[in-house]
Design a protein around this motif. Structure first.
Motif, PDB file in Angstrom:
ATOM      1  N   LEU A   1       1.311 -10.783  -3.775  1.00 23.26           N
ATOM      2  CA  LEU A   1       0.043 -10.125  -3.818  1.00 23.26           C
ATOM      3  C   LEU A   1       0.033  -8.426  -3.317  1.00 23.26           C
ATOM      4  CD1 LEU A   1      -1.504 -10.767  -0.994  1.00 23.26           C
ATOM      5  CD2 LEU A   1       0.541 -10.012   1.083  1.00 23.26           C
ATOM      6  N   SER A   2      -1.055  -8.190  -3.719  1.00 23.94           N
ATOM      7  CA  SER A   2      -1.337  -6.377  -3.578  1.00 23.94           C
ATOM      8  C   SER A   2      -1.730  -5.733  -2.468  1.00 23.94           C
ATOM      9  CB  SER A   2      -2.303  -6.178  -5.608  1.00 23.94           C
ATOM     10  OG  SER A   2      -2.221  -4.920  -5.476  1.00 23.94           O
ATOM     11  N   ASN A   3      -1.299  -5.117  -1.739  1.00 28.45           N
ATOM     12  CA  ASN A   3      -2.362  -4.401  -0.587  1.00 28.45           C
ATOM     13  C   ASN A   3      -3.072  -3.219  -0.594  1.00 28.45           C
ATOM     14  OD1 ASN A   3      -1.328  -6.748   1.117  1.00 28.45           O
ATOM     15  ND2 ASN A   3       0.399  -5.738   1.620  1.00 28.45           N
ATOM     16  N   SER A   4      -3.818  -3.267  -0.291  1.00 27.69           N
ATOM     17  CA  SER A   4      -4.836  -1.681   0.325  1.00 27.69           C
ATOM     18  C   SER A   4      -5.670  -1.620   1.059  1.00 27.69           C
ATOM     19  CB  SER A   4      -5.762  -1.591  -0.816  1.00 27.69           C
ATOM     20  OG  SER A   4      -5.465  -1.568  -1.891  1.00 27.69           O
ATOM     21  N   PHE A   5      -4.802  -1.075   2.700  1.00 28.82           N
ATOM     22  CA  PHE A   5      -5.178  -0.049   3.218  1.00 28.82           C
ATOM     23  C   PHE A   5      -6.478   0.574   3.980  1.00 28.82           C
ATOM     24  CE2 PHE A   5      -1.700  -2.971   3.807  1.00 28.82           C
ATOM     25  CZ  PHE A   5      -1.921  -4.437   3.922  1.00 28.82           C
ATOM     26  N   ALA A   6      -6.884   1.375   4.338  1.00 26.64           N
ATOM     27  CA  ALA A   6      -8.249   2.509   3.817  1.00 26.64           C
ATOM     28  C   ALA A   6      -8.751   3.166   5.510  1.00 26.64           C
ATOM     29  CB  ALA A   6      -9.449   1.467   3.261  1.00 26.64           C
ATOM     30  N   PHE A   7      -8.586   4.224   5.363  1.00 28.77           N
ATOM     31  CA  PHE A   7      -9.311   4.738   6.523  1.00 28.77           C
ATOM     32  C   PHE A   7     -10.777   3.578   6.981  1.00 28.77           C
ATOM     33  CE2 PHE A   7      -7.788   9.355   5.806  1.00 28.77           C
ATOM     34  CZ  PHE A   7      -6.307   8.703   6.390  1.00 28.77           C
ATOM     35  N   GLY A   8     -10.815   3.964   8.285  1.00 24.21           N
ATOM     36  CA  GLY A   8     -11.807   2.936   7.982  1.00 24.21           C
ATOM     37  C   GLY A   8     -11.629   1.743   9.320  1.00 24.21           C
ATOM     38  N   GLY A   9     -10.403   1.428   8.740  1.00 26.17           N
ATOM     39  CA  GLY A   9      -9.879   0.371   8.809  1.00 26.17           C
ATOM     40  C   GLY A   9     -10.037  -1.062   8.394  1.00 26.17           C
ATOM     41  N   ILE A  10     -10.144  -1.069   7.128  1.00 28.29           N
ATOM     42  CA  ILE A  10     -10.582  -1.508   5.793  1.00 28.29           C
ATOM     43  C   ILE A  10      -9.016  -1.960   5.683  1.00 28.29           C
ATOM     44  CG2 ILE A  10     -11.637  -1.760   3.746  1.00 28.29           C
ATOM     45  CD1 ILE A  10     -13.783   0.340   5.362  1.00 28.29           C
ATOM     46  N   ASN A  11      -9.101  -3.891   5.344  1.00 25.53           N
ATOM     47  CA  ASN A  11      -7.812  -3.478   5.119  1.00 25.53           C
ATOM     48  C   ASN A  11      -8.423  -5.163   3.774  1.00 25.53           C
ATOM     49  OD1 ASN A  11      -6.101  -2.614   7.079  1.00 25.53           O
ATOM     50  ND2 ASN A  11      -7.082  -3.839   8.493  1.00 25.53           N
ATOM     51  N   ALA A  12      -7.111  -4.860   3.018  1.00 29.46           N
ATOM     52  CA  ALA A  12      -7.997  -6.155   1.618  1.00 29.46           C
ATOM     53  C   ALA A  12      -6.779  -6.326   1.013  1.00 29.46           C
ATOM     54  CB  ALA A  12      -8.646  -4.857   0.513  1.00 29.46           C
ATOM     55  N   SER A  13      -6.548  -7.587   0.536  1.00 30.51           N
ATOM     56  CA  SER A  13      -4.932  -8.173  -0.558  1.00 30.51           C
ATOM     57  C   SER A  13      -5.503  -9.065  -0.780  1.00 30.51           C
ATOM     58  CB  SER A  13      -4.368  -8.537   0.627  1.00 30.51           C
ATOM     59  OG  SER A  13      -3.369  -7.590   2.088  1.00 30.51           O
ATOM     60  N   VAL A  14      -4.926  -8.904  -2.167  1.00 26.69           N
ATOM     61  CA  VAL A  14      -5.703 -10.086  -3.328  1.00 26.69           C
ATOM     62  C   VAL A  14      -4.325 -11.081  -4.004  1.00 26.69           C
ATOM     63  CG1 VAL A  14      -7.309  -8.981  -4.299  1.00 26.69           C
ATOM     64  CG2 VAL A  14      -4.968  -8.266  -5.241  1.00 26.69           C
TER      65      VAL A  14
ATOM     66  N   HIS B   1       0.913  -1.433   0.298  1.00 22.86           N
ATOM     67  CA  HIS B   1      -0.092   0.181   0.072  1.00 22.86           C
ATOM     68  C   HIS B   1       0.872   1.371  -0.204  1.00 22.86           C
ATOM     69  CE1 HIS B   1      -3.131   1.852   0.365  1.00 22.86           C
ATOM     70  NE2 HIS B   1      -3.356   2.906   1.854  1.00 22.86           N
ATOM     71  N   GLY B   2       1.984   1.401   0.985  1.00 21.06           N
ATOM     72  CA  GLY B   2       2.563   2.256   0.969  1.00 21.06           C
ATOM     73  C   GLY B   2       2.358   3.344   0.357  1.00 21.06           C
ATOM     74  N   THR B   3       2.071   4.392   0.714  1.00 19.27           N
ATOM     75  CA  THR B   3       1.788   5.993   0.579  1.00 19.27           C
ATOM     76  C   THR B   3       2.550   6.980   0.640  1.00 19.27           C
ATOM     77  OG1 THR B   3       0.631   6.107   2.968  1.00 19.27           O
ATOM     78  CG2 THR B   3      -0.608   6.005   1.241  1.00 19.27           C
ATOM     79  N   GLY B   4       3.722   6.399   1.844  1.00 27.84           N
ATOM     80  CA  GLY B   4       4.961   7.841   2.752  1.00 27.84           C
ATOM     81  C   GLY B   4       4.118   8.191   3.801  1.00 27.84           C
ATOM     82  N   SER B   5       3.202   7.671   4.031  1.00 32.12           N
ATOM     83  CA  SER B   5       3.060   8.843   5.321  1.00 32.12           C
ATOM     84  C   SER B   5       3.549   7.610   6.624  1.00 32.12           C
ATOM     85  CB  SER B   5       1.287   8.168   5.655  1.00 32.12           C
ATOM     86  OG  SER B   5       1.367   6.951   5.899  1.00 32.12           O
ATOM     87  N   VAL B   6       3.386   9.170   7.179  1.00 28.37           N
ATOM     88  CA  VAL B   6       4.772   8.308   8.523  1.00 28.37           C
ATOM     89  C   VAL B   6       4.075   7.378   9.107  1.00 28.37           C
ATOM     90  CG1 VAL B   6       5.437   9.307  10.596  1.00 28.37           C
ATOM     91  CG2 VAL B   6       5.897  11.034   8.657  1.00 28.37           C
ATOM     92  N   LEU B   7       3.066   7.081   9.814  1.00 28.56           N
ATOM     93  CA  LEU B   7       2.965   6.317  10.685  1.00 28.56           C
ATOM     94  C   LEU B   7       2.200   4.921   9.567  1.00 28.56           C
ATOM     95  CD1 LEU B   7       1.486   4.538  13.259  1.00 28.56           C
ATOM     96  CD2 LEU B   7      -0.513   6.127  13.093  1.00 28.56           C
ATOM     97  N   GLY B   8       1.583   5.138   8.767  1.00 25.15           N
ATOM     98  CA  GLY B   8       1.172   4.397   7.596  1.00 25.15           C
ATOM     99  C   GLY B   8       2.689   3.108   7.160  1.00 25.15           C
ATOM    100  N   ASP B   9       3.223   3.734   6.832  1.00 22.40           N
ATOM    101  CA  ASP B   9       4.277   2.687   6.111  1.00 22.40           C
ATOM    102  C   ASP B   9       5.653   2.233   7.738  1.00 22.40           C
ATOM    103  OD1 ASP B   9       3.838   4.042   3.855  1.00 22.40           O
ATOM    104  OD2 ASP B   9       5.898   5.132   3.587  1.00 22.40           O
ATOM    105  N   GLU B  10       5.361   2.680   8.415  1.00 23.32           N
ATOM    106  CA  GLU B  10       5.559   2.328   9.781  1.00 23.32           C
ATOM    107  C   GLU B  10       4.580   0.625  10.018  1.00 23.32           C
ATOM    108  OE1 GLU B  10       6.433   3.240  15.029  1.00 23.32           O
ATOM    109  OE2 GLU B  10       7.448   4.132  12.725  1.00 23.32           O
ATOM    110  N   THR B  11       3.616   1.014   9.877  1.00 23.20           N
ATOM    111  CA  THR B  11       2.295   0.054  10.558  1.00 23.20           C
ATOM    112  C   THR B  11       2.400  -1.296   9.355  1.00 23.20           C
ATOM    113  OG1 THR B  11       1.301   1.383  11.732  1.00 23.20           O
ATOM    114  CG2 THR B  11       0.358  -0.084  11.280  1.00 23.20           C
ATOM    115  N   GLU B  12       2.658  -0.657   7.924  1.00 28.68           N
ATOM    116  CA  GLU B  12       2.659  -2.157   6.941  1.00 28.68           C
ATOM    117  C   GLU B  12       3.818  -2.797   6.332  1.00 28.68           C
ATOM    118  OE1 GLU B  12       1.481  -2.404   2.626  1.00 28.68           O
ATOM    119  OE2 GLU B  12       2.232  -0.484   2.915  1.00 28.68           O
ATOM    120  N   ALA B  13       5.385  -2.073   7.361  1.00 28.93           N
ATOM    121  CA  ALA B  13       6.418  -2.512   7.275  1.00 28.93           C
ATOM    122  C   ALA B  13       5.839  -3.879   8.288  1.00 28.93           C
ATOM    123  CB  ALA B  13       7.510  -1.246   7.846  1.00 28.93           C
TER     124      ALA B  13
END
Length: 424
Positions: free
Chosen positions: A405-418, A318-330
Motif C-alpha cells: 500500500l502506498s499513501n499520499s496525503f496533501a494539504f486541503g484534506g486530500i488523501n489517496a492510497s494505491v 506518506h511519512g514526511t517527518g512533520s511533527v503533526l503529520g507523522d503522528e496522525t499517519e501513525a
C-alpha cells in the motif's frame, strides 16, 4: 495467485532523481539507504540561516541525460533538445522519464499514437521559472521571451511529452498538491480498467518552488531547517521523536499502464499491477491532517482490490517527518492495520526528499522496486520511534513481499492510497 478484477499492469517505470536516473540504480540506492539530501553552501544563499536542505537535481541537463540513455539515437536526442530544450525544468524532466518509459515498454511511436492517454501529475509546476521571469522582466522588460506565454503553463508539459512520444489520445494535467502523483496513478488505472484508453502514460514532472514558496513553508514550521545542519542527510526523520519537518526533493517519474491481458499478449514484462485505489477528502481547508480521512482512503483502496489489511505485506507511508503529520499517519495506520507485527512500514522521503506533486508517483516506483527486490529499504534516521508501528529498521531487510500500500496525503484534506501487487 487469484486475478483481481480491474487490475492494471505496469509495463514500464522510469525515474529521474538525485539518487539515480534509472530504475536499477534507484533500487540499489534505496536499499543502501543512501540519501540525496544536502545543504546548499552559504555562497548559494543570501541568508545562511534561511539556507534550506534539499535533494535537488543539481547539474541536470538534457544533453547529459541523452548521452546516458540515448547513446545510439541521435535523431531522438535532436528531437528532445529541439522540443524541450527551452522548456522549464518540469517539462524537461517529464520529457526524459516519458521517453525512458516508452523505450522500456517495447512500444513504438506508431503504437502509442491513438490508443494511449497522457496524464501529467501536478499543478503550478514551474514556480521558480515564473518567479525568475517576473524578476527578470522587472529589471529588463525588453528581454522577455515570447515563449514564456507557453513555458509558464502546466499544459506545456503535456505538449512536450505528447510531441516526443507521439501520443494523440486524451491528455490532461491533474493537481492535488502532494497527492498529485498518486491521484494521477489512480485516474490512469481507472481509465485503463474502464476501457477509455488502451493504455495510459502517467508522468510526474519534477516540481520547482520559488524562494517565496520555500520561505512560506519555512515560516509555517513545515520544513526541517534548524537541527542537524551539519548532517543534512539526517534532517528528514519520519516517525522519529526528533523529527522537525520535511525536506524538499526534486525527482520525476513515469509509468505505463495497460490491461494485463494486452500486455501479456504482446509479450511485455509486467513489473507490477495496480489492484486497488482509494481517495477521500477531509471536508476542510488547511494543512492539518486527519486520521479518519487517511484511514478511509486506505480502506477504500483495500475494498476496490478485494483485499483485507492482512493481505498487505508492506506500506510506503506518506511519512514526511512533520511533527503533526507523522503522528496522525501513525494513528491512521493503527486504525487500519491494528497491532500487526508482520507488516513493514517505511518512508522514502529521507532518501529522496519530499518531491511535492511528484512524490506519490516517485514513491509508487520505489514501492514497485522494493516488491521486485523482495526487500524493504531502511528508515535510516529512525532512532527513537514515536509509535508502536512495525517500522523498517535502519538497514534494508529482505522479506517475502507480494502486496503493498502506498499513501499520499496533501494539504486541503486530500488523501489517496494505491494497492500494488507483484505476481509470484
Amino acid at each position: 495467485m487469484t486475478r483481481i478484477p480491474g487490475a492494471v499492469a505496469v509495463t514500464a517505470a522510469s525515474v529521474l532523481s538525485p539518487l539515480a536516473d534509472d530504475l536499477d540504480g534507484f533500487t540499489a540506492a534505496l536499499l543502501a539507504g543512501r540519501s540525496a539530501v544536502t545543504l546548499p553552501s552559504a555562497e548559494d544563499s543570501a541568508d545562511d540561516e534561511a539556507c534550506l536542505p534539499v535533494a535537488a537535481l543539481d547539474g541536470f541537463t538534457l544533453a547529459d541525460w541523452a548521452a546516458r540513455h540515448l547513446p545510439d539515437e541521435p535523431a531522438t536526442t535532436a528531437r528532445l533538445r529541439k522540443v524541450a530544450g527551452r522548456a522549464a525544468l518540469p517539462a524537461r524532466t517529464a520529457a526524459c522519464v516519458a521517453l525512458r518509459a516508452v523505450r522500456d515498454s517495447g512500444l513504438g511511436a506508431g503504437e502509442l499514437a491513438d490508443g494511449t492517454a497522457l496524464l501529467v501529475a501536478g499543478s503550478n509546476l514551474a514556480l521558480a521559472h515564473q518567479a525568475e521571469t517576473v524578476l527578470g522582466h522587472d529589471r529588463a522588460p525588453g528581454r522577455l521571451r515570447a515563449s514564456y506565454a507557453l513555458t509558464h503553463l502546466d499544459a506545456d508539459v503535456i505538449g512536450v511529452v505528447s510531441e516526443l512520444t507521439g501520443i494523440r489520445g486524451e491528455g490532461w494535467a491533474l493537481g492535488g498538491a502532494s497527492a498529485s502523483g498518486t491521484l494521477a496513478l489512480v485516474h490512469g488505472a481507472r481509465t485503463v480498467a474502464a476501457g477509455w484508453a488502451e493504455r495510459v502514460l502517467v508522468v510526474a514532472p519534477a516540481a520547482e518552488l520559488s524562494p517565496v514558496e520555500a520561505e512560506a513553508f519555512r515560516r509555517t514550521g513545515a520544513l526541517a531547517h534548524e537541527n542537524l545542519r551539519g548532517e543534512p542527510a539526517r534532517m528528514c526523520r519520519p516517525f522519529d521523536r526528533d523529527r522537525q519537518g520535511f525536506v524538499r526533493g526534486q525527482a520525476a517519474a513515469a509509468v505505463l499502464l495497460e490491461r494485463p491481458e494486452a500486455a501479456r499478449a504482446r509479450g511485455a514484462e509486467v513489473l507490477a499491477e495496480i489492484v486497488g485505489h482509494g481517495q477521500r477528502l477531509d471536508a476542510r481547508r488547511g494543512t492539518e491532517p486527519d486520521a479518519e480521512g487517511q484511514a478511509a482512503a486506505m480502506r477504500a483502496a483495500l475494498t476496490t482490490a478485494g483485499l483485507t489489511p492482512e493481505d498487505i505485506d508492506y506500506v510506503n507511508a506518506h511519512g514526511t517527518g512533520s511533527v503533526l503529520g507523522d503522528e496522525t499517519e501513525a494513528a491512521s495506520l493503527h486504525k487500519v492495520f491494528g497491532a500487526r507485527t508482520d507488516l513493514r512500514v517505511n518512508s522514502t522521503k529521507p532518501l529522496t526528499g519530499h518531491c511535492l506533486s511528484a512524490a506519490g508517483l516517485v514513491e509508487a516506483v520505489a514501492t514497485i522496486a522494493q516488491l521486485r527486490a523482495q526487500a524493504v529499504h531502511p528508515n535510516p534516521n529512525l532512532e527513537h520511534p514515536i509509535a508502536d508501528l512495525p517500522l523498517a529498521g535502519r538497514t534494508a531487510e529482505r522479506r517475502p513481499l507480494r502486496t503493498a500500500l502506498s499513501n499520499s496525503f496533501a494539504f486541503g484534506g486530500i488523501n489517496a492510497s494505491v494497492v500494488i501487487r507483484v505476481q509470484p
